[in-house]
Design a protein around this motif. Sequence first.
Motif, short mmCIF file in Angstrom:
data_model
loop_
_atom_site.label_atom_id
_atom_site.label_comp_id
_atom_site.label_asym_id
_atom_site.label_seq_id
_atom_site.Cartn_x
_atom_site.Cartn_y
_atom_site.Cartn_z
N ASN A 1 51.71 116.54 24.42
CA ASN A 1 51.27 115.15 24.27
C ASN A 1 49.87 114.92 24.83
N LEU B 1 46.99 107.52 30.51
CA LEU B 1 47.65 106.75 29.45
C LEU B 1 48.81 107.53 28.84
N ARG C 1 51.78 107.89 31.27
CA ARG C 1 52.52 106.64 31.49
C ARG C 1 53.22 106.16 30.22
N GLU C 2 52.50 106.14 29.11
CA GLU C 2 53.05 105.53 27.89
C GLU C 2 53.91 106.48 27.08
N MET C 3 53.50 107.75 27.01
CA MET C 3 54.24 108.70 26.18
C MET C 3 55.32 109.43 26.96
N GLU C 4 54.96 109.88 28.15
CA GLU C 4 55.93 110.61 28.95
C GLU C 4 56.82 109.67 29.76
N TYR D 1 54.68 105.17 38.10
CA TYR D 1 53.37 105.19 38.74
C TYR D 1 53.30 106.28 39.81
N LEU E 1 44.89 103.02 34.41
CA LEU E 1 45.79 102.64 33.31
C LEU E 1 45.32 101.35 32.66
N HIS E 2 44.91 100.43 33.48
CA HIS E 2 44.41 99.15 32.95
C HIS E 2 43.18 99.39 32.07
N ARG F 1 44.17 101.28 28.81
CA ARG F 1 44.82 100.40 27.82
C ARG F 1 43.79 99.51 27.12
N PHE G 1 41.70 101.65 24.81
CA PHE G 1 42.50 102.09 23.66
C PHE G 1 42.68 100.95 22.66
N LEU H 1 49.75 100.09 21.74
CA LEU H 1 50.56 100.95 22.61
C LEU H 1 51.86 101.36 21.93
N LEU I 1 51.01 104.19 19.88
CA LEU I 1 50.81 105.35 20.74
C LEU I 1 52.15 105.98 21.10
N ARG I 2 53.09 105.15 21.48
CA ARG I 2 54.42 105.67 21.86
C ARG I 2 55.13 106.29 20.67
N THR J 1 54.51 110.01 19.99
CA THR J 1 54.91 110.99 21.01
C THR J 1 55.52 112.21 20.32
N LEU J 2 55.08 113.38 20.76
CA LEU J 2 55.60 114.64 20.22
C LEU J 2 56.68 115.18 21.14
#
Lengths: 195, 148
Positions: free
Chosen positions: A60, A150, A153-156, A160, A178-179, A182, A185, B52, B55-56, B59-60
């Motif tokens: 990821n 990012l 926090r968001e994918m995995e 914190y 992170l702020h 985001r 992005f 977001l 983005l989520r 996820t792979l």
Amino acid sequence: MYDEVALSGRIMNESYSQSIPVDPAIQERQWVHRCRVGDEVALTNLIARHRNRLIRTATNLLRDRYEAEDVAQESFLKAFREIAKLRDDRAFSGYLYRICVRLCMDRLRLKRAELVEFDCAQPHEGGTVENRVLIEKLLAQLPAELRATLVLREMEQLSYEEVAEFMHVPIGTVRSRLHTARERFRKLWLEAMAE
Amino acid sequence: MSVRLFGCKKYRKLSAEASDRELTVRESRFLDKHSAVCPRCVDEVAESSMALNMLRAATLDATAEPAFEQKVLRQYRVNNVRASIRYWSPALAGAGIACIALFAAFALLGRPSMLQRDHKVLDQTRRVDIPNRALPSLVLPDNARFIQ
């Protein structure tokens, strides 16, 4: 036998024909302790326990499955080679992921922000093809530290505290990054949508 | 001054943190009040949320190949051998040089002809005439024979 113990966390007691639950944390501490003296069975058990999550995190972060496997392999080798630096056996997991995140960020810094070509050899995961290509393009334009924060926090879906531990920075820095990540992005996404 | 002018930054920050932690009652009230008067902030938060979510969704979920552990273990053993060779190579090099030196020393001692000597080879000797000195005579019997 060791694979079964690694995955299930239980020991089969032959005399009682019952499985005795083993605390995975205690089990891991024992393996780390044996790794210090070069026990290859303990090494194999630790690899079996952490390999999938490590490869997923690296994939990821890098958005490349094959490169992620290389990084995961390198992370394990570095962790075992420098295991003497680890003061507490309980902290092996954080130590390993810290190495992995650092190696991923080193690779990200070397890469230039360019359009990522869709690799047909990789499996079709992570939503639609267009979505995946777009996300990879947007992530490639973020600096390595913001991208890593990012993604973790968001994918995995790490907390914190976990992100702070893996990136070896204070929690306040994680919040701030992170702020910023985001916000950037969102702007990149809006620009991409407007095209 | 209205909430609209000075609350946008705080609104965006709290909206982002709403997904990370539970907001206090006061913070929730602030969000409600600000969203009622600032549509721009509401739109920005909605855009951020959509980005977001995308983005989520990307996820792979990769897993390791079956031979991954063997590959790592093999490389671990190779690295150990290399480290061992690097550690011992200066000692091995020194031992090799010492062996060569000893061999050379033994080789030199075992070849006497290579050493310089004081006497000369027979065909290079020079006859010295000694004047006024009677040479000793050798008396031989009449039936003397010389065996070749």
